[in-house]
Design an enzyme around this catalytic site. Structure first.
Site, mmCIF file in Angstrom:
data_model
loop_
_atom_site.group_PDB
_atom_site.id
_atom_site.type_symbol
_atom_site.label_atom_id
_atom_site.label_comp_id
_atom_site.label_asym_id
_atom_site.label_seq_id
_atom_site.Cartn_x
_atom_site.Cartn_y
_atom_site.Cartn_z
ATOM 1 N N CYS A 84 0.824 -1.206 0.000
ATOM 2 C CA CYS A 84 0.000 0.000 0.000
ATOM 3 C C CYS A 84 0.861 1.259 0.000
ATOM 4 C CB CYS A 84 -0.946 0.009 1.202
ATOM 5 S SG CYS A 84 -0.111 -0.130 2.802
ATOM 6 N N HIS A 135 -1.194 1.103 7.664
ATOM 7 C CA HIS A 135 -1.718 1.132 6.295
ATOM 8 C C HIS A 135 -1.610 2.544 5.719
ATOM 9 C CE1 HIS A 135 -4.000 -0.249 2.895
ATOM 10 N NE2 HIS A 135 -4.978 0.594 3.114
#
Length: 477
Positions: A113, A424
């Site tokens: 990510c 994330h």
């Protein structure tokens, strides 16, 4: 485990000489199959000699020439809508943006990510898209890491323009070759989470070696021809004027040098509450060094002022601090407010401030004439958008600079979690007016400016980590 060349049979199609590297995660092989067939990894059933490939381990007995059977369809079977149909004329701006064609997302290939968010933010720069589109292999070392990254970015951008979710496996492999730290794996064999700002810096460093600067029209100052060595330096690079002086040694003249930068750092402390003060906090710092005049150590003041503003200004929030005992980069969660429209005038040298004044006066004149008409906005959703014309945002002798000091936020890269090596990363990119797109890997949704301003930190929600500002555009009347 070794690599093999296998045949993949999918329905009536047969793909030969497909490379399988069993040292990598099976999900990467499934990503290859997705690129070949369009069957998403979660819809794939991969079989060989009666066994079904798992997502987390190689449980198939492979050899060169083996036939691998792929089962799965490209699209889901249509289902009955679970929510009532809503017509566009009944939607607000955010709902309309979602209902219309959304931009492409990127497949997460296992804790990637950080790379996906970086790509989405950089794609917000139209000049970079053009430069990559014009990039060719002529005269390039095609085996170099810089070439692989540049061609990989060009390919990913081109695929994203088609609108479907893209699996950036080629770019990921190029990044691994360019910087092996990004290929590190954990105990279970999956890729480790990495620092998105390090990825951002590495990609720009590679592009800096390959993307040529854009030349100005022949009618402009010829000095531009030798001013910049690359596109990245031209549109993303700024310059500091660094002054070293000491009150202890009044007879010693101040020394002035220059330093180039590709991003500014917003340092976070107990006193800092706003991005502007975080940027200024380290632009004047005391230090002790030997004075040649006195023959001993003396106290000096080192000041940094910007002598060249780039068209696209990157600001990194220094949110991670290394903790030796835990061996991690721990995150500073403090709420630091950042503006949608940013004025860099205070950070500049007096000489640059004087050069910025003419264009700043034009902004002021138009705002005074019509406060209600948003004539100084760099974005609009009006019907006549294609017909709008804007004043030049760079100096005549410096294409890629900013000639006003005014910026507008174009993209935000955020982190959710407690350390740079976990959590994330997500990209939030301006589309038009009050509409932004949230790129959570392959999940793309529309959000409003109000939600962007909530990314300032203060808790476990997404915190702004890297901001990308573009030149504020002055519309011609």
């Amino acid at each position: 485990m070794p690599s093999f060349k296998v045949k993949v049979k999918w329905g009536r199609e047969l793909f030969t000489d497909i490379d399988v590297n069993t040292d990598e995660e099976p999900i990467l092989f499934k990503a290859q199959l997705f690129a070949l067939t369009g069957v998403e990894p979660e819809r794939q059933k991969v079989m060989c000699k009666g066994g079904i490939l798992k997502d987390d381990q190689w449980n198939l007995q492979l050899k060169d020439g083996a036939v691998v059977l792929l089962m799965g369809s490209r699209e889901n079977v249509p289902e009955v809508p679970t929510t009532p149909i809503k017509f566009i004329e009944d939607m607000n701006e955010a709902e309309t943006a979602t209902a219309m064609r959304l931009p492409a997302g990127l497949t997460n290939l296992g804790n990637t990510c950080y790379m996906n968010a970086t790509i989405q933010c950089l794609k917000a720069v139209p000049e970079l898209r053009t430069a990559l589109n014009n990039f060719t292999s002529e005269g390039s070392d095609t085996l170099s890491a810089a070439f692989s990254i540049s061609s990989g970015m060009k390919s990913v951008f081109a695929q994203m323009d088609k609108g479907a979710t893209v699996t950036p496996i080629v770019l990921l492999q190029a990044l691994h070759r360019a910087s092996p730290q990004f290929a590190q794996t954990g105990e279970n064999g999956t890729y480790r989470q990495q620092d998105a700002n390090e990825c951002w810096s590495e990609i720009l460093k590679m592009l800096q070696q390959k993307l040529l600067p854009i030349r100005q029209e022949p009618s402009t100052n010829n000095a531009q021809k030798t001013k910049h060595g690359s596109f990245i330096e031209q549109f993303f690079g700024g310059t500091f004027e660094v002054k070293m002086s000491s009150e202890e040694v009044p007879d010693e003249s101040a020394t002035i040098t220059t330093e180039n930068f590709l991003q500014l750092s917003c340092f976070i402390s107990m006193e800092v509450k706003y991005m502007q003060s975080g940027l200024k906090s380290k632009m004047m710092e005391p230090l002790v060094k030997k004075s040649e005049t006195l023959g001993r150590d003396a106290r000096y003041i080192r000041t940094y002022l910007v002598s060249r503003l780039p068209a696209y200004l990157t600001v990194q929030f220094v949110r991670f601090q290394y903790k030796g005992k835990e061996g991690i980069n721990a995150k500073v969660l403090k709420d630091i407010k950042f503006p949608i429209d940013f004025d860099a005038f205070e950070l500049c040298t007096p000489e640059l401030q004087n050069k910025l004044c003419p264009m700043r006066s034009k902004f002021k004149e138009l705002e005074d004439k019509s406060m209600e008409l948003e004539v100084a906005k760099p974005h609009s959703v009006k019907d006549d958008e294609a017909e709008k014309k804007y004043e030049q945002f760079w100096f005549e002798d410096d294409l890629g600079s900013n000639n006003s000091g005014y910026y507008t936020l174009q993209a935000v890269l955020t982190h959710k979690g407690r350390s740079s090596s976990s959590g994330h990363y997500v990209a939030w990119v301006r589309s038009s007016n009050d509409i932004w797109f949230k790129f959570d890997d392959d999940d793309v949704t529309s959000v409003s400016t109000e939600e962007i301003l909530r990314l300032s930190g203060g808790g476990d929600w997404h915190c702004a980590y890297v901001l990308l500002y573009g030149p504020k555009r002055l519309e011609k009347l």
